[in-house]
Design an enzyme around this catalytic site. Structure first.
Site, PDB file in Angstrom:
ATOM      1  N   ARG A 150       1.094  -1.272   0.011  1.00  0.00           N
ATOM      2  CA  ARG A 150      -0.061   0.004   0.027  1.00  0.00           C
ATOM      3  C   ARG A 150       0.986   1.243   0.058  1.00  0.00           C
ATOM      4  O   ARG A 150       1.911   0.906   0.590  1.00  0.00           O
ATOM      5  CB  ARG A 150      -0.770   0.171   1.356  1.00  0.00           C
ATOM      6  CG  ARG A 150      -1.938  -1.144   1.264  1.00  0.00           C
ATOM      7  CD  ARG A 150      -2.622  -1.080   2.798  1.00  0.00           C
ATOM      8  NE  ARG A 150      -3.561  -2.276   2.937  1.00  0.00           N
ATOM      9  CZ  ARG A 150      -3.379  -3.340   3.397  1.00  0.00           C
ATOM     10  NH1 ARG A 150      -2.143  -3.546   4.093  1.00  0.00           N
ATOM     11  NH2 ARG A 150      -4.045  -4.385   3.602  1.00  0.00           N
ATOM     12  N   LYS A 174      -1.846  -2.380   7.989  1.00  0.00           N
ATOM     13  CA  LYS A 174      -2.966  -2.248   8.627  1.00  0.00           C
ATOM     14  C   LYS A 174      -2.983  -2.843  10.016  1.00  0.00           C
ATOM     15  O   LYS A 174      -2.590  -3.974   9.897  1.00  0.00           O
ATOM     16  CB  LYS A 174      -4.195  -2.446   7.696  1.00  0.00           C
ATOM     17  CG  LYS A 174      -4.411  -1.142   6.831  1.00  0.00           C
ATOM     18  CD  LYS A 174      -5.628  -1.575   6.068  1.00  0.00           C
ATOM     19  CE  LYS A 174      -6.198  -0.392   5.140  1.00  0.00           C
ATOM     20  NZ  LYS A 174      -7.596  -0.592   4.627  1.00  0.00           N
ATOM     21  N   HIS A 249      -3.122   2.214  -5.537  1.00  0.00           N
ATOM     22  CA  HIS A 249      -3.852   0.974  -5.113  1.00  0.00           C
ATOM     23  C   HIS A 249      -4.211   0.007  -6.450  1.00  0.00           C
ATOM     24  O   HIS A 249      -4.371  -0.974  -6.006  1.00  0.00           O
ATOM     25  CB  HIS A 249      -5.082   1.507  -4.526  1.00  0.00           C
ATOM     26  CG  HIS A 249      -5.677   0.390  -3.605  1.00  0.00           C
ATOM     27  ND1 HIS A 249      -4.737   0.128  -2.293  1.00  0.00           N
ATOM     28  CD2 HIS A 249      -6.507  -0.364  -3.343  1.00  0.00           C
ATOM     29  CE1 HIS A 249      -5.390  -0.937  -1.507  1.00  0.00           C
ATOM     30  NE2 HIS A 249      -6.398  -1.173  -2.145  1.00  0.00           N
ATOM     31  N   ARG A 252      -1.718  -2.650  -6.525  1.00  0.00           N
ATOM     32  CA  ARG A 252      -1.811  -3.785  -5.616  1.00  0.00           C
ATOM     33  C   ARG A 252      -2.893  -4.463  -6.163  1.00  0.00           C
ATOM     34  O   ARG A 252      -2.831  -5.691  -6.004  1.00  0.00           O
ATOM     35  CB  ARG A 252      -2.353  -3.055  -4.328  1.00  0.00           C
ATOM     36  CG  ARG A 252      -2.456  -3.850  -3.197  1.00  0.00           C
ATOM     37  CD  ARG A 252      -2.793  -3.079  -1.918  1.00  0.00           C
ATOM     38  NE  ARG A 252      -3.769  -4.017  -0.875  1.00  0.00           N
ATOM     39  CZ  ARG A 252      -2.814  -4.727  -0.106  1.00  0.00           C
ATOM     40  NH1 ARG A 252      -1.717  -4.938  -0.152  1.00  0.00           N
ATOM     41  NH2 ARG A 252      -3.682  -5.240   0.891  1.00  0.00           N
ATOM     42  N   HIS A 275      -3.956  -9.207   4.352  1.00  0.00           N
ATOM     43  CA  HIS A 275      -5.568  -9.221   4.768  1.00  0.00           C
ATOM     44  C   HIS A 275      -5.680  -9.986   5.826  1.00  0.00           C
ATOM     45  O   HIS A 275      -5.146 -10.987   6.102  1.00  0.00           O
ATOM     46  CB  HIS A 275      -6.294  -9.668   3.510  1.00  0.00           C
ATOM     47  CG  HIS A 275      -6.270  -8.871   2.459  1.00  0.00           C
ATOM     48  ND1 HIS A 275      -6.690  -9.511   1.092  1.00  0.00           N
ATOM     49  CD2 HIS A 275      -5.974  -7.528   2.083  1.00  0.00           C
ATOM     50  CE1 HIS A 275      -6.340  -8.312   0.043  1.00  0.00           C
ATOM     51  NE2 HIS A 275      -6.116  -7.333   0.748  1.00  0.00           N
ATOM     52  N   TYR A 284     -10.353 -10.304  -5.733  1.00  0.00           N
ATOM     53  CA  TYR A 284      -9.380 -10.678  -6.830  1.00  0.00           C
ATOM     54  C   TYR A 284      -9.517 -11.792  -7.530  1.00  0.00           C
ATOM     55  O   TYR A 284      -8.564 -12.019  -8.410  1.00  0.00           O
ATOM     56  CB  TYR A 284      -7.923 -10.665  -6.224  1.00  0.00           C
ATOM     57  CG  TYR A 284      -7.770  -9.149  -5.503  1.00  0.00           C
ATOM     58  CD1 TYR A 284      -7.879  -8.095  -6.342  1.00  0.00           C
ATOM     59  CD2 TYR A 284      -7.456  -9.128  -4.224  1.00  0.00           C
ATOM     60  CE1 TYR A 284      -7.372  -6.759  -5.591  1.00  0.00           C
ATOM     61  CE2 TYR A 284      -7.390  -7.777  -3.486  1.00  0.00           C
ATOM     62  CZ  TYR A 284      -7.213  -6.639  -4.376  1.00  0.00           C
ATOM     63  OH  TYR A 284      -7.060  -5.658  -3.592  1.00  0.00           O
TER      64      TYR A 284
END
Length: 305
Positions: A150, A174, A249, A252, A275, A284
C-alpha cells in the site's frame, strides 16, 4: 458540513480520544484527518445528543443526509470512520456499544470488479517511470506492483526493514501488523542501489528508506505523484487506456490478480497482501473475457444439421 466550534467543545473528550486511539493504532496521517473530519461531521449531526446515547437510526440518518452527494464507496468509508470512532470510545471506556456496527455496508462496492493492468501492460508501464531520482521512483513503483505494498506502507518503510541478506522486506501494515515479504531478486538489486544512492537526510536520525530531495521522508502525496506522472505518460502512449482510472492502489490490484492467475494459492495471496480476512482477498478472484472464451471453447456442441 462547515466546522462547528460548539461541536468541538461539546465532544472535546471524544474527539481527543479518537485522535489518540488512531495515532496509537498506526493510522496514516491522511486517514486520521479524514476520519476525524467524518467523526466531527457525524457528531455535529447529533445536534447535542450524547455520542454514547446515539443509536443505529442516528448513524443511518447521517449516512442518508450525505447520500445525494456521495457514492457507495464514500458511504462505506464514512461508515468505517464512524465504526472506528466508536471502537475508540469503547476502548477508552467512554461508550459501551457501537451502533455503527449494526449498519450494513453497501453491497455495491463488494460486487465491483477491481481495476487492474494486464501483466503485459504493467511491464510496458515501467518504461514511463521517470524523474530526477528515477531509480528511487522505479523502486517505489515496483514495490506497489510486484510486492503489493500500500502507498502508506511504502511511506513508512525504513532502512532496517530491508533485509538484503534474506531478500525480504518487513512491512508495517494495517492493524499495526508486521508482514515479511520476499522480494524478487531484480527488485532487491534496485533497492540496494537506491539505498547506496540515498540522499543524506535532513535529520541525522532519519530512518526513512525513501527520502525527498530535501532529505525528508517521502510523503504519501509525493509517492502518489510519482505514480500519477507515470500513468499520465503511459496513457498518452496507450490511447486505449485513457479512461482507465489508475492509481497506487490499482498496482496492488494488479499484483493480486497476477498472482492468482499464475495459480498461487489464495491463502498465500492473503498473507502477502496482509489481509485479515480471506473474504477481502476473494475480490481478486475475478475472471476476464479471455478466460471466459477459453472456458467456453472446451464445450463441444454436436452437429445437428
Amino acid at each position: 458540513m462547515p466546522r462547528n466550534h460548539e461541536t468541538d467543545e461539546q465532544y472535546e473528550e471524544e474527539l481527543r480520544a479518537f485522535h489518540i486511539w488512531m495515532k496509537q493504532a498506526g493510522y496514516t496521517l491522511t486517514t486520521q484527518r479524514e476520519y476525524k473530519r467524518e467523526a466531527h461531521s457525524y457528531l455535529q449531526s447529533l445536534d447535542g445528543l450524547s455520542a454514547q446515547k446515539a443509536g443505529k437510526m442516528d448513524v443511518i440518518g447521517y449516512l442518508v443526509s450525505k447520500q445525494d452527494s456521495t457514492g457507495d464507496r464514500t458511504r462505506n468509508r464514512t461508515l468505517s470512520a464512524i465504526r472506528s470512532f466508536y471502537v475508540a470510545l469503547i476502548d477508552f471506556e467512554m461508550a459501551t456499544r457501537n451502533p455503527a456496527m449494526e449498519v450494513k455496508k453497501s453491497k455495491t462496492e463488494k460486487n465491483k470488479k477491481p481495476i487492474y493492468l494486464e501483466e503485459e501492460e504493467l511491464v510496458q508501464s515501467l518504461a514511463f517511470v521517470d524523474g530526477r531520482y528515477r531509480d528511487r521512483n522505479l523502486a517505489i513503483f515496483l514495490l506497489m506492483s510486484y510486492c503489493g505494498l500500500r502507498v502508506g506502507e511504502v511511506h513508512r518503510l525504513n532502512l532496517k526493514d530491508f533485509k538484503k541478506a534474506k531478500g525480504t522486506i518487513e512491512v508495517f501494515g494495517k492493524g499495526r501488523k508486521w508482514n515479511e515479504i520476499p522480494v524478487p531478486e531484480m527488485l532487491s538489486s534496485i533497492l540496494d542501489k537506491v539505498e547506496q544512492e540515498r540522499i543524506s537526510p535532513y535529520r541525522e536520525k532519519e530512518e526513512a528508506f525513501f527520502v525527498s530531495q530535501k532529505g525528508k521522508r517521502l510523503s504519501i502525496r509525493q509517492i502518489q505523484k510519482i505514480a500519477e506522472q507515470t500513468f499520465k505518460a503511459f496513457k498518452a502512449d496507450k490511447p486505449g487506456l485513457t479512461d482507465m482510472k489508475l492509481s497506487c492502489h490499482k498496482l496492488r490490484h494488479t499484483f493480486a490478480t497476477m498472482l492468482l492467475r499464475n495459480g498461487v494459492d489464495i491463502r498465500v495471496v492473503k498473507e502477502l497482501l496482509g489481509h485479515s480476512s480471506i473474504e477481502t482477498t476473494m475480490i481478486y478472484t475475478h475472471v476476464n473475457d479471455d478466460q471466459k472464451k477459453q472456458a467456453m471453447s472446451t464445450i463441444n456442441i454436436p452437429v445437428l444439421i
